[in-house]
Design an enzyme around this catalytic site. Structure first.
Site, short mmCIF file in Angstrom:
data_model
loop_
_atom_site.label_atom_id
_atom_site.label_comp_id
_atom_site.label_asym_id
_atom_site.label_seq_id
_atom_site.Cartn_x
_atom_site.Cartn_y
_atom_site.Cartn_z
N HIS A 87 -28.42 133.03 -1.50
CA HIS A 87 -29.66 132.60 -2.15
C HIS A 87 -30.82 133.52 -1.81
CE1 HIS A 87 -27.36 128.86 -0.99
NE2 HIS A 87 -27.34 128.79 -2.31
N HIS A 89 -34.55 133.49 -0.53
CA HIS A 89 -35.40 132.58 0.25
C HIS A 89 -36.86 133.04 0.16
CE1 HIS A 89 -32.45 129.99 2.58
NE2 HIS A 89 -31.67 130.78 1.85
N HIS A 105 -35.33 127.88 0.10
CA HIS A 105 -34.97 128.66 -1.08
C HIS A 105 -36.22 128.99 -1.88
CE1 HIS A 105 -30.52 127.20 -1.37
NE2 HIS A 105 -30.81 127.76 -0.22
N HIS A 113 -32.10 121.93 -5.96
CA HIS A 113 -31.08 122.96 -5.86
C HIS A 113 -29.89 122.70 -6.78
CE1 HIS A 113 -28.36 125.90 -4.14
NE2 HIS A 113 -27.44 124.96 -4.18
N HIS A 122 -33.10 125.93 -8.36
CA HIS A 122 -34.16 126.74 -7.76
C HIS A 122 -34.10 128.12 -8.41
CE1 HIS A 122 -33.52 124.41 -3.71
NE2 HIS A 122 -34.40 123.79 -4.47
N ASP A 125 -31.49 130.35 -6.59
CA ASP A 125 -30.05 130.06 -6.59
C ASP A 125 -29.26 131.20 -7.21
OD1 ASP A 125 -30.70 127.64 -5.46
OD2 ASP A 125 -30.21 126.43 -7.22
N HIS A 167 -24.72 132.33 3.36
CA HIS A 167 -24.42 131.13 4.15
C HIS A 167 -22.95 131.09 4.58
CE1 HIS A 167 -28.28 128.95 3.42
NE2 HIS A 167 -28.32 129.80 2.41
N ARG A 184 -26.99 129.77 8.02
CA ARG A 184 -27.39 131.09 7.50
C ARG A 184 -26.75 132.13 8.41
NH1 ARG A 184 -33.78 129.79 6.24
NH2 ARG A 184 -33.38 127.78 5.26
#
Length: 192
Positions: A87, A89, A105, A113, A122, A125, A167, A184
């Site tokens: 993603h 951030h 995010h 999300h 988001h 994403d 992730h 993460r």
């Protein structure tokens, strides 16, 4: 006869001037369109250095503006085999070991999300990437919800930058706030 010749001459001159004027306008419009197109295509790709929780180099991502959004080419290593959420951030900071400094995010549209969430997604994403048995992952992703054009609300190159985070687990594309994608494990700062 002279009146007729003079009238035809003036009419011909008027047609020629009119045609010249419209050609110049078309040329100007063409130049403006090509300038806009070339400025879009001239934007340089942005290279993101991914690091692991120990601060060691763990791959790269190349971001490139396209007409339909931002193309993301990811090359990562040191992952467990299988799918991993990835993603954009909101903060351009990647402090080891857990990368909480990258914030939430990237979510300029204030949605939930997930691509499969009726209240999502988001803008940050992305689709999952998959690591092979050696822990290497390659992926060509596309996001139509972000841009590399500075000054736009959804620009990854906003003041302070943003981050690209990988992730530990797969993103389920529906659970708010992060698709149950776990810790993460890789992070890279996106800045000009």
């Amino acid at each position: 006869m002279r009146k007729w010749a003079k009238g035809v001459g003036i009419l011909t001159l008027g047609i020629l001037l009119s045609a010249c004027g419209s050609n110049n306008n078309n040329d100007m419009e063409s130049e403006q369109k090509s300038e806009g197109a070339s400025s879009m295509s001239k934007s340089s790709p942005v290279t993101v250095q991914l690091m692991d929780s120990k601060g060691k180099q763990a791959g790269t991502a190349t971001l490139e503006q396209a007409a339909e959004g931002v193309k993301v080419k990811v090359e990562a290593k040191g992952l467990t085999p299988g799918k991993h959420g990835i993603h954009f951030h909101e903060n351009g900071v990647c402090e080891v070991p857990i990368f909480e400094s990258a914030g939430k995010h990237f979510n300029t549209m204030k949605k939930q999300h997930g691509f499969e969430n009726p209240k999502g997604p988001h803008v940050g994403d992305l689709k999952n990437i998959t690591a092979d048995q050696s822990g290497k992952a390659s992926g060509d992703l596309m996001s139509s919800l972000v841009t590399l054009q500075e000054g736009k609300d959804n620009s990854l190159l906003k003041e302070g930058g943003t981050a690209l985070v990988v992730h530990a687990q797969a993103d389920d594309y529906k659970t708010d706030p992060s698709g149950n994608s776990g810790d993460r494990i890789l992070c890279g700062v996106i800045k000009k």
